[in-house]
Write a protein that holds these residues in place. Structure first.
Motif, PDB file in Angstrom:
ATOM      1  N   GLY A  82      -1.044   0.188 -14.222  1.00 28.26           N
ATOM      2  CA  GLY A  82      -0.039   1.084 -13.677  1.00 28.26           C
ATOM      3  C   GLY A  82      -0.167   2.532 -14.083  1.00 28.26           C
ATOM      4  N   LEU A  83      -1.141   2.879 -14.926  1.00 26.11           N
ATOM      5  CA  LEU A  83      -1.278   4.267 -15.356  1.00 26.11           C
ATOM      6  C   LEU A  83      -2.018   5.124 -14.341  1.00 26.11           C
ATOM      7  CD1 LEU A  83      -2.111   3.821 -19.166  1.00 26.11           C
ATOM      8  CD2 LEU A  83       0.096   4.365 -18.103  1.00 26.11           C
ATOM      9  N   ASP A  84      -2.939   4.505 -13.589  1.00 21.41           N
ATOM     10  CA  ASP A  84      -3.680   5.271 -12.589  1.00 21.41           C
ATOM     11  C   ASP A  84      -3.076   5.139 -11.206  1.00 21.41           C
ATOM     12  OD1 ASP A  84      -4.380   2.611 -12.394  1.00 21.41           O
ATOM     13  OD2 ASP A  84      -6.456   3.018 -11.793  1.00 21.41           O
ATOM     14  N   ARG A  85      -2.453   3.994 -10.927  1.00 19.66           N
ATOM     15  CA  ARG A  85      -1.744   3.792  -9.670  1.00 19.66           C
ATOM     16  C   ARG A  85      -0.600   2.833  -9.960  1.00 19.66           C
ATOM     17  NH1 ARG A  85      -6.321   0.218  -6.385  1.00 19.66           N
ATOM     18  NH2 ARG A  85      -6.050  -1.742  -7.531  1.00 19.66           N
ATOM     19  N   VAL A 114      10.185  -2.494  -8.988  1.00 17.09           N
ATOM     20  CA  VAL A 114      10.146  -1.786 -10.270  1.00 17.09           C
ATOM     21  C   VAL A 114       8.702  -1.579 -10.719  1.00 17.09           C
ATOM     22  CG1 VAL A 114      12.394  -2.692 -11.005  1.00 17.09           C
ATOM     23  CG2 VAL A 114      10.307  -3.952 -11.575  1.00 17.09           C
ATOM     24  N   ASN A 115       8.547  -0.743 -11.755  1.00 17.65           N
ATOM     25  CA  ASN A 115       7.247  -0.495 -12.380  1.00 17.65           C
ATOM     26  C   ASN A 115       7.323  -0.796 -13.881  1.00 17.65           C
ATOM     27  OD1 ASN A 115       7.712   2.132 -10.343  1.00 17.65           O
ATOM     28  ND2 ASN A 115       5.840   0.971 -10.015  1.00 17.65           N
ATOM     29  N   ASP A 116       8.051  -1.828 -14.246  1.00 15.97           N
ATOM     30  CA  ASP A 116       8.352  -2.082 -15.651  1.00 15.97           C
ATOM     31  C   ASP A 116       7.145  -2.443 -16.497  1.00 15.97           C
ATOM     32  OD1 ASP A 116      10.906  -1.592 -14.868  1.00 15.97           O
ATOM     33  OD2 ASP A 116      11.691  -3.602 -15.246  1.00 15.97           O
ATOM     34  N   TYR A 117       6.054  -2.884 -15.884  1.00 11.08           N
ATOM     35  CA  TYR A 117       4.880  -3.279 -16.656  1.00 11.08           C
ATOM     36  C   TYR A 117       3.871  -2.141 -16.836  1.00 11.08           C
ATOM     37  CZ  TYR A 117       6.138  -8.221 -16.762  1.00 11.08           C
ATOM     38  OH  TYR A 117       6.766  -9.406 -17.014  1.00 11.08           O
ATOM     39  N   THR A 118       4.261  -0.930 -16.499  1.00 10.36           N
ATOM     40  CA  THR A 118       3.369   0.209 -16.659  1.00 10.36           C
ATOM     41  C   THR A 118       2.903   0.330 -18.109  1.00 10.36           C
ATOM     42  OG1 THR A 118       4.430   1.435 -14.854  1.00 10.36           O
ATOM     43  CG2 THR A 118       3.148   2.713 -16.442  1.00 10.36           C
ATOM     44  N   GLY A 119       1.585   0.393 -18.293  1.00 12.00           N
ATOM     45  CA  GLY A 119       1.010   0.522 -19.624  1.00 12.00           C
ATOM     46  C   GLY A 119       0.722  -0.783 -20.323  1.00 12.00           C
ATOM     47  N   VAL A 196      -4.629  -3.553  -1.173  1.00 17.41           N
ATOM     48  CA  VAL A 196      -4.325  -3.257  -2.575  1.00 17.41           C
ATOM     49  C   VAL A 196      -5.603  -3.255  -3.407  1.00 17.41           C
ATOM     50  CG1 VAL A 196      -3.205  -4.131  -4.658  1.00 17.41           C
ATOM     51  CG2 VAL A 196      -1.957  -4.091  -2.513  1.00 17.41           C
ATOM     52  N   ALA A 197      -6.453  -4.252  -3.190  1.00 17.04           N
ATOM     53  CA  ALA A 197      -7.669  -4.390  -3.991  1.00 17.04           C
ATOM     54  C   ALA A 197      -8.641  -3.243  -3.776  1.00 17.04           C
ATOM     55  CB  ALA A 197      -8.340  -5.723  -3.668  1.00 17.04           C
ATOM     56  N   LEU A 198      -8.733  -2.761  -2.551  1.00 24.85           N
ATOM     57  CA  LEU A 198      -9.769  -1.777  -2.227  1.00 24.85           C
ATOM     58  C   LEU A 198      -9.248  -0.350  -2.126  1.00 24.85           C
ATOM     59  CD1 LEU A 198     -11.695  -3.835   0.477  1.00 24.85           C
ATOM     60  CD2 LEU A 198     -12.198  -3.646  -1.965  1.00 24.85           C
ATOM     61  N   LYS A 199      -7.962  -0.179  -1.767  1.00 24.97           N
ATOM     62  CA  LYS A 199      -7.460   1.176  -1.517  1.00 24.97           C
ATOM     63  C   LYS A 199      -6.288   1.578  -2.402  1.00 24.97           C
ATOM     64  CE  LYS A 199      -8.938   1.154   3.336  1.00 24.97           C
ATOM     65  NZ  LYS A 199      -8.515   1.347   4.745  1.00 24.97           N
ATOM     66  N   GLY A 200      -5.736   0.640  -3.146  1.00 32.90           N
ATOM     67  CA  GLY A 200      -4.629   0.992  -4.019  1.00 32.90           C
ATOM     68  C   GLY A 200      -3.276   0.659  -3.429  1.00 32.90           C
ATOM     69  N   THR A 201      -2.238   1.167  -4.070  1.00 27.76           N
ATOM     70  CA  THR A 201      -0.865   0.771  -3.744  1.00 27.76           C
ATOM     71  C   THR A 201      -0.058   1.851  -3.025  1.00 27.76           C
ATOM     72  OG1 THR A 201      -0.171   1.512  -5.954  1.00 27.76           O
ATOM     73  CG2 THR A 201      -0.776  -0.813  -5.691  1.00 27.76           C
ATOM     74  N   GLN A 202      -0.698   2.916  -2.573  1.00 30.70           N
ATOM     75  CA  GLN A 202       0.049   3.996  -1.941  1.00 30.70           C
ATOM     76  C   GLN A 202       0.816   3.505  -0.714  1.00 30.70           C
ATOM     77  OE1 GLN A 202       0.573   7.178  -2.970  1.00 30.70           O
ATOM     78  NE2 GLN A 202       2.019   7.250  -1.257  1.00 30.70           N
ATOM     79  N   PHE A 203       0.213   2.582   0.048  1.00 33.62           N
ATOM     80  CA  PHE A 203       0.889   2.091   1.257  1.00 33.62           C
ATOM     81  C   PHE A 203       2.176   1.347   0.913  1.00 33.62           C
ATOM     82  CE2 PHE A 203      -1.069  -1.757  -0.011  1.00 33.62           C
ATOM     83  CZ  PHE A 203      -0.577  -2.825   0.730  1.00 33.62           C
ATOM     84  N   ILE A 204       2.262   0.782  -0.308  1.00 36.37           N
ATOM     85  CA  ILE A 204       3.507   0.143  -0.731  1.00 36.37           C
ATOM     86  C   ILE A 204       4.579   1.203  -0.920  1.00 36.37           C
ATOM     87  CG2 ILE A 204       4.620  -1.184  -2.556  1.00 36.37           C
ATOM     88  CD1 ILE A 204       1.964  -2.553  -3.060  1.00 36.37           C
ATOM     89  N   SER A 205       4.231   2.304  -1.590  1.00 32.56           N
ATOM     90  CA  SER A 205       5.186   3.407  -1.767  1.00 32.56           C
ATOM     91  C   SER A 205       5.639   3.970  -0.434  1.00 32.56           C
ATOM     92  CB  SER A 205       4.540   4.522  -2.600  1.00 32.56           C
ATOM     93  OG  SER A 205       4.134   4.056  -3.858  1.00 32.56           O
ATOM     94  N   ASP A 206       4.720   4.004   0.532  1.00 30.30           N
ATOM     95  CA  ASP A 206       5.035   4.598   1.828  1.00 30.30           C
ATOM     96  C   ASP A 206       5.968   3.730   2.667  1.00 30.30           C
ATOM     97  OD1 ASP A 206       3.376   6.697   1.172  1.00 30.30           O
ATOM     98  OD2 ASP A 206       1.651   5.912   2.270  1.00 30.30           O
ATOM     99  N   LEU A 207       5.799   2.401   2.614  1.00 23.64           N
ATOM    100  CA  LEU A 207       6.464   1.531   3.580  1.00 23.64           C
ATOM    101  C   LEU A 207       7.509   0.571   3.010  1.00 23.64           C
ATOM    102  CD1 LEU A 207       3.357   0.587   5.775  1.00 23.64           C
ATOM    103  CD2 LEU A 207       5.117   2.293   6.277  1.00 23.64           C
TER     104      LEU A 207
END
Length: 355
Positions: A82-85, A114-119, A196-207
């Motif tokens: 969760g530190l990079d994405r 949530v992002n509770d597991y960040t780090g 998610v595996a290839l492009k990351g999680t930005q689409f989750i934030s978007d939609l």
């Protein structure tokens, strides 16, 4: 004898073949050559002196077929998630509302992103090729990660978590995704996993909706799988619980699979494994009790499962083959080398091959 070691460039084709047999929903092992090259490079750096300073690292290890030398299984540790994405989860919580006029109090369970597991440090990517599966292999792969944490505790965060694949039907469909995720993303479950595996999680934030989702408003088949592991992951969940991991109400955003967590130093294998003296002995037989052993080497890390005997003075007696597998130089007295070991008691639920 079973040997676990860090993945290498020579394993690329084997890893590609392995990922094609994994099945749906395992984001950490996509059948993508570029993704594997990055994972191998990241692992080579992680198992180095420079890697210990990195806030995010990938420790991807493989199980070797002792006959052919080919990769037949995998297990991994990921630090600084969760530190990079963003690392998203659903947190199950309860909202309470009441009305004095009607003398009514109601409780409603909700899913909040949530992002509770960040780090935190994550363990995952546990898999064995179907043709090589036998009792104890899944348990060995799972616990090898915790021997590494005991060997290098400074590399891993205090909180360790695991995300289990959620339940899917015989066709590989996720009821939670079909009734929830698809409504917002409009794509197939596997396409979402691959994104998610290839492009990351930005689409989750978007939609993805930012507001809590009332569980009671979902269809029953979706409600029933929230926190329920995939059939192939249920034994892995049992093994993690035996190590001290507990469910804290977090589930996967896509398929509702449970996440479990434990303090690093409270993990059973971390806490109970010991460093001790070892010595090659001709008295050790193949049918002696098996031990997990690690060599503690940053550059050439090895974990083996081999027969051994604990002598009266506390020295662990091992066979020459085990010493060779641990890359030990037996041309001189090596009894003081830092070998970590622990008895391997096979769990009847250890046939786990996906976690």
């Amino acid at each position: 004898m079973l040997i676990i070691r860090p993945c290498q460039m020579k394993d690329l084709e084997d890893l590609m073949a392995l990922s094609k047999t994994v099945g749906r929903g395992m984001t950490s092992m996509p059948a993508d050559r570029e993704a594997w090259l990055k994972k191998i490079e990241a692992t080579e750096r992680a198992f180095s002196d420079q890697g210990k300073k990195d806030p995010m690292s990938t420790y991807f290890m493989v199980l070797e077929d002792p006959e052919s030398g080919h990769v037949i299984g995998s297990t991994a540790i990921y630090t600084g998630i969760g530190l990079d994405r963003p690392f998203y989860s659903y947190k199950i919580s309860t909202l309470v509302s009441s009305c004095n006029d009607l003398a009514v109090t109601r409780q409603a369970r909700v899913l909040s992103m949530v992002n509770d597991y960040t780090g935190a440090t994550e363990v995952g990517s546990l898999f064995v090729s179907p043709e090589f599966r036998k009792p104890g292999m899944g348990q060995f792969l799972s616990r090898a990660r915790f021997l590494a944490m005991a060997d290098f505790p400074e590399r891993f965060s205090e909180t360790v978590m695991a995300e289990l694949r959620g339940w899917q039907d015989k066709d590989g469909n996720s009821p939670l995704w079909e009734n929830l995720g698809r409504q917002f993303f409009g794509i197939d479950f596997q396409e979402a996993v691959n994104t998610v595996a290839l492009k990351g999680t930005q689409f989750i934030s978007d939609l993805m909706p930012k507001y809590p989702i009332y569980i009671d408003l979902l269809p029953q088949d979706a409600r029933e799988v929230i926190g329920k592991p995939n059939d192939s992951s249920a034994p892995a969940l049992h093994m993690l619980k035996k190590e001290g991991f507990q469910f804290a109400g977090y589930v996967d955003l896509f398929d509702g699979g449970p996440s479990v967590q434990c303090a690093r130093d409270e993990i059973h294998t971390v806490r109970e494994s010991v460093k001790g003296d070892v010595r090659v002995s001709g008295h050790v037989q193949d049918d002696d009790a098996r031990f997990m052993l690690s060599n503690g080497s940053e550059q050439d890390y090895r974990v083996v499962l081999a027969p051994a005997r604990l002598a009266a003075d506390g020295t662990l007696l091992i066979q020459q083959a085990a010493a060779d597998a641990l890359l030990m130089d037996t041309s001189h007295d090596f009894s003081s080398l830092p070998v970590r070991f622990m008895p391997f008691v096979q769990n009847p639920h250890s046939a786990a091959y996906a976690a």
